[in-house]
Structures are given as structure tokens and as C-alpha cells.
Motif scaffolding. Sequence first.
Motif, PDB file in Angstrom:
ATOM      1  N   CYS A  53      71.284  83.629  47.012  1.00 57.49           N
ATOM      2  CA  CYS A  53      72.111  84.804  46.731  1.00 57.49           C
ATOM      3  C   CYS A  53      71.458  85.531  45.562  1.00 57.49           C
ATOM      4  O   CYS A  53      70.375  85.137  45.119  1.00 57.49           O
ATOM      5  N   GLU A  54      72.120  86.544  45.036  1.00 58.99           N
ATOM      6  CA  GLU A  54      71.504  87.328  43.965  1.00 58.99           C
ATOM      7  C   GLU A  54      71.235  86.508  42.698  1.00 58.99           C
ATOM      8  O   GLU A  54      70.388  86.859  41.890  1.00 58.99           O
ATOM      9  N   LEU A  55      71.922  85.380  42.546  1.00 54.37           N
ATOM     10  CA  LEU A  55      71.719  84.542  41.369  1.00 54.37           C
ATOM     11  C   LEU A  55      70.526  83.598  41.494  1.00 54.37           C
ATOM     12  O   LEU A  55      69.989  83.131  40.496  1.00 54.37           O
ATOM     13  N   GLY A  56      70.127  83.288  42.729  1.00 49.95           N
ATOM     14  CA  GLY A  56      69.012  82.380  42.928  1.00 49.95           C
ATOM     15  C   GLY A  56      69.182  81.531  44.169  1.00 49.95           C
ATOM     16  O   GLY A  56      70.006  81.822  45.029  1.00 49.95           O
ATOM     17  N   THR A  57      68.415  80.452  44.239  1.00 50.10           N
ATOM     18  CA  THR A  57      68.359  79.607  45.432  1.00 50.10           C
ATOM     19  C   THR A  57      68.716  78.161  45.101  1.00 50.10           C
ATOM     20  O   THR A  57      68.271  77.620  44.094  1.00 50.10           O
ATOM     21  N   VAL A  58      69.484  77.560  45.998  1.00 50.45           N
ATOM     22  CA  VAL A  58      69.812  76.138  45.956  1.00 50.45           C
ATOM     23  C   VAL A  58      69.212  75.520  47.209  1.00 50.45           C
ATOM     24  O   VAL A  58      69.347  76.079  48.302  1.00 50.45           O
ATOM     25  N   VAL A  59      68.525  74.389  47.067  1.00 53.78           N
ATOM     26  CA  VAL A  59      67.939  73.697  48.217  1.00 53.78           C
ATOM     27  C   VAL A  59      68.634  72.347  48.355  1.00 53.78           C
ATOM     28  O   VAL A  59      68.687  71.571  47.392  1.00 53.78           O
ATOM     29  N   ILE A  60      69.160  72.086  49.544  1.00 60.33           N
ATOM     30  CA  ILE A  60      69.859  70.838  49.835  1.00 60.33           C
ATOM     31  C   ILE A  60      69.063  70.124  50.926  1.00 60.33           C
ATOM     32  O   ILE A  60      68.952  70.614  52.044  1.00 60.33           O
ATOM     33  N   THR A  61      68.493  68.966  50.586  1.00 60.73           N
ATOM     34  CA  THR A  61      67.615  68.280  51.537  1.00 60.73           C
ATOM     35  C   THR A  61      68.294  67.147  52.290  1.00 60.73           C
ATOM     36  O   THR A  61      67.859  66.784  53.366  1.00 60.73           O
ATOM     37  N   GLY A  62      69.338  66.549  51.712  1.00 58.36           N
ATOM     38  CA  GLY A  62      69.850  65.309  52.297  1.00 58.36           C
ATOM     39  C   GLY A  62      68.791  64.231  52.121  1.00 58.36           C
ATOM     40  O   GLY A  62      67.896  64.360  51.283  1.00 58.36           O
ATOM     41  N   ASP A  63      68.853  63.166  52.907  1.00 56.71           N
ATOM     42  CA  ASP A  63      67.819  62.129  52.867  1.00 56.71           C
ATOM     43  C   ASP A  63      66.549  62.679  53.500  1.00 56.71           C
ATOM     44  O   ASP A  63      66.622  63.375  54.511  1.00 56.71           O
ATOM     45  N   TYR A  64      65.401  62.348  52.933  1.00 56.18           N
ATOM     46  CA  TYR A  64      64.143  62.769  53.537  1.00 56.18           C
ATOM     47  C   TYR A  64      63.035  61.820  53.134  1.00 56.18           C
ATOM     48  O   TYR A  64      63.179  61.007  52.230  1.00 56.18           O
ATOM     49  N   LYS A  65      61.923  61.965  53.835  1.00 59.41           N
ATOM     50  CA  LYS A  65      60.724  61.184  53.544  1.00 59.41           C
ATOM     51  C   LYS A  65      59.535  62.075  53.890  1.00 59.41           C
ATOM     52  O   LYS A  65      59.540  62.730  54.932  1.00 59.41           O
ATOM     53  N   PHE A  66      58.524  62.107  53.046  1.00 57.68           N
ATOM     54  CA  PHE A  66      57.322  62.867  53.373  1.00 57.68           C
ATOM     55  C   PHE A  66      56.408  61.982  54.216  1.00 57.68           C
ATOM     56  O   PHE A  66      55.464  61.394  53.734  1.00 57.68           O
ATOM     57  N   ASP A  67      56.731  61.897  55.489  1.00 57.18           N
ATOM     58  CA  ASP A  67      56.008  61.076  56.460  1.00 57.18           C
ATOM     59  C   ASP A  67      54.961  61.960  57.132  1.00 57.18           C
ATOM     60  O   ASP A  67      55.302  62.929  57.806  1.00 57.18           O
ATOM     61  N   GLN A  68      53.675  61.634  56.926  1.00 53.37           N
ATOM     62  CA  GLN A  68      52.605  62.455  57.511  1.00 53.37           C
ATOM     63  C   GLN A  68      52.360  62.147  58.983  1.00 53.37           C
ATOM     64  O   GLN A  68      51.633  62.895  59.657  1.00 53.37           O
ATOM     65  N   THR A  69      52.947  61.089  59.488  1.00 52.26           N
ATOM     66  CA  THR A  69      52.829  60.762  60.916  1.00 52.26           C
ATOM     67  C   THR A  69      54.219  60.472  61.488  1.00 52.26           C
ATOM     68  O   THR A  69      54.489  59.370  61.947  1.00 52.26           O
ATOM     69  N   PRO A  70      55.107  61.470  61.468  1.00 51.23           N
ATOM     70  CA  PRO A  70      56.471  61.232  61.944  1.00 51.23           C
ATOM     71  C   PRO A  70      56.516  61.008  63.455  1.00 51.23           C
ATOM     72  O   PRO A  70      55.599  61.406  64.181  1.00 51.23           O
ATOM     73  N   VAL A  71      57.588  60.377  63.888  1.00 45.50           N
ATOM     74  CA  VAL A  71      57.758  60.048  65.304  1.00 45.50           C
ATOM     75  C   VAL A  71      57.672  61.296  66.175  1.00 45.50           C
ATOM     76  O   VAL A  71      57.048  61.275  67.242  1.00 45.50           O
ATOM     77  N   ASP A  72      58.271  62.409  65.741  1.00 54.38           N
ATOM     78  CA  ASP A  72      58.250  63.629  66.560  1.00 54.38           C
ATOM     79  C   ASP A  72      56.961  64.432  66.398  1.00 54.38           C
ATOM     80  O   ASP A  72      56.777  65.464  67.037  1.00 54.38           O
ATOM     81  N   GLY A  73      56.035  63.949  65.538  1.00 55.40           N
ATOM     82  CA  GLY A  73      54.742  64.608  65.388  1.00 55.40           C
ATOM     83  C   GLY A  73      54.745  65.828  64.489  1.00 55.40           C
ATOM     84  O   GLY A  73      53.717  66.462  64.291  1.00 55.40           O
ATOM     85  N   GLU A  74      55.894  66.177  63.912  1.00 54.54           N
ATOM     86  CA  GLU A  74      55.977  67.380  63.081  1.00 54.54           C
ATOM     87  C   GLU A  74      56.335  67.007  61.642  1.00 54.54           C
ATOM     88  O   GLU A  74      57.485  66.683  61.347  1.00 54.54           O
ATOM     89  N   PRO A  75      55.344  67.014  60.733  1.00 55.29           N
ATOM     90  CA  PRO A  75      55.636  66.660  59.340  1.00 55.29           C
ATOM     91  C   PRO A  75      56.534  67.703  58.672  1.00 55.29           C
ATOM     92  O   PRO A  75      56.694  68.819  59.170  1.00 55.29           O
ATOM     93  N   ALA A  76      57.091  67.333  57.538  1.00 48.09           N
ATOM     94  CA  ALA A  76      57.937  68.252  56.776  1.00 48.09           C
ATOM     95  C   ALA A  76      57.152  69.511  56.410  1.00 48.09           C
ATOM     96  O   ALA A  76      55.935  69.468  56.219  1.00 48.09           O
TER      97      ALA A  76
END
Length: 123
Positions: A53-76
Motif C-alpha cells: 500500500c502507500e505505506l510500504g510492503t509486507v511479505v508473508i511467506t509461511g513455511d518455506y525452504k530454498f530447495d534448488q531441486t524441488p519435487v515440482d521442478g520449480e525453485p522459489a
Amino acid sequence: MAMARSKLDEHRLKDVTLQDVAAGEQLELGPFSLELVHMTHSIPDACAVALSCELGTVVITGDYKFDQTPVDGEPADVARLAELGRDGVLLLCGRLDEPPTVRAGRPSGVGSRAAAGGRLLAL
């Protein structure tokens, strides 16, 4: 989408309209702009939410992992996360699967979920 529908059904909320939003797509919601950013985790198609919004940005990730070989083939989408960071994030809400402070000074014991699948099949 199926997970959200299942939870709504569980609570007998049948007349709720859901809108499928793809990662990278932005929605304008009154004074807010909402964007989904692809993340990796054990849940397929996991996304972070960047709410601005005009005040700025909030990022909400939930649980995550920087997996370079994820099961679906698409990294973060770390490039988009970096871009959001360069633009300025007021608040980051999330939980990394294995925080760096837990494993500081020693190799991580958490590998890719794709590698785990092969090991399970070998059993």
C-alpha cells in the motif's frame, strides 16, 4: 485451491467464491496491491504474499525452504524476493524450514525433498 476448498467445506462454508491467482500475478484490492511469489515447500504451488500500500510492503511467506531441486521442478522465485527487498519491505513474516542459526558452523542435514522421494522408493 483444493486445500482452501477442503477447509471451507470442513467448516460448512459452501457459498464462498474462490479465485485462482497464479504466482507473479498482481491484484488491486482497494488501497492494496497483492502479489503471489512462488516458494518451495512440501505443499505444491506454495506462494508468499506481498501486500503493498502507500505505506510500504509486507511479505508473508509461511513455511518455506530454498530447495534448488524441488519435487515440482520449480525453485522459489528468489529473484523476485530480492527485488522486493531492494524496494524495501516493512515486515517479513515467515518461517524457514531450518533457520541458519540452528545449523551455524555445521553442514545442513536437510536435503532436497526430491532426493528424499528417491530414498523412500528404494526402501
